[in-house]
Write a protein that holds these residues in place. Structure first.
Motif, PDB file in Angstrom:
ATOM      1  N   ASP A  65      60.952  58.626  81.600  1.00 39.48           N
ATOM      2  CA  ASP A  65      61.299  57.357  82.232  1.00 39.48           C
ATOM      3  C   ASP A  65      61.190  56.244  81.188  1.00 39.48           C
ATOM      4  O   ASP A  65      60.748  56.462  80.056  1.00 39.48           O
ATOM      5  CB  ASP A  65      60.454  57.081  83.480  1.00 39.48           C
ATOM      6  N   ASP A  66      61.626  55.043  81.545  1.00 45.06           N
ATOM      7  CA  ASP A  66      61.648  53.931  80.585  1.00 45.06           C
ATOM      8  C   ASP A  66      60.266  53.624  80.021  1.00 45.06           C
ATOM      9  O   ASP A  66      60.111  53.343  78.837  1.00 45.06           O
ATOM     10  CB  ASP A  66      62.244  52.674  81.225  1.00 45.06           C
ATOM     11  N   GLY A  67      59.253  53.688  80.868  1.00 47.63           N
ATOM     12  CA  GLY A  67      57.886  53.403  80.411  1.00 47.63           C
ATOM     13  C   GLY A  67      57.399  54.435  79.405  1.00 47.63           C
ATOM     14  O   GLY A  67      56.776  54.083  78.395  1.00 47.63           O
ATOM     15  N   GLU A  68      57.685  55.711  79.665  1.00 46.79           N
ATOM     16  CA  GLU A  68      57.280  56.766  78.735  1.00 46.79           C
ATOM     17  C   GLU A  68      58.007  56.622  77.400  1.00 46.79           C
ATOM     18  O   GLU A  68      57.402  56.784  76.336  1.00 46.79           O
ATOM     19  CB  GLU A  68      57.576  58.142  79.344  1.00 46.79           C
ATOM     20  N   MET A  69      59.292  56.305  77.456  1.00 48.67           N
ATOM     21  CA  MET A  69      60.052  56.124  76.216  1.00 48.67           C
ATOM     22  C   MET A  69      59.525  54.929  75.431  1.00 48.67           C
ATOM     23  O   MET A  69      59.374  54.994  74.207  1.00 48.67           O
ATOM     24  CB  MET A  69      61.537  55.954  76.527  1.00 48.67           C
TER      25      MET A  69
END
Length: 123
Positions: A65-69
């Motif tokens: 997800d965007d946060g993990e990336m």
């Protein structure tokens, strides 16, 4: 320095930086867990059912997800920055030598064709 020596040094540095600055990051947490099995070999036979009941083919699924990336890229940038600033410090070199030696057993790197073309690294 001769071209072959430059290539050897760059290969060693690239493998070491990949090991120290990319592999040993939050990427390890994202990599942990169950490994999916596929009978077709291309994962076209694997689906994920999300919390709303949608059946999402594995080949169409976002794995991060965007946060993990964002977290991954921040940590990689911070580690690359630290590595580059500290590489001349003998204590730092002593600390990373075991990792550099482990990475030396990895495959030899090759030029990335997209990045090797000036200004077209996003291909």
């Amino acid at each position: 320095m001769k071209r072959k020596d430059e290539e050897r040094a760059a290969a060693s540095l690239a493998r070491g930086m990949a090991m120290i600055c990319v592999r040993n990051t939050v990427l390890e947490d994202l990599h942990a867990g169950y490994v999916l099995m596929t009978k077709t070999g291309d994962f076209s036979d694997v689906v994920v059912i999300d919390g709303t009941g949608r059946r999402i083919p594995w080949t169409e699924l976002s794995r991060l997800d965007d946060g993990e990336m964002r977290d991954l890229m921040r940590q990689v940038v911070d580690r690359l920055y630290t590595f580059l600033l500290r590489i001349e410090d003998p204590a730092f070199r002593d600390a990373i030598d075991p990792w550099m030696n482990a990475a030396a057993r990895w495959d030899d790197p090759v030029l990335d064709p997209g990045l090797a073309k000036t200004g077209s690294w996003t291909e």
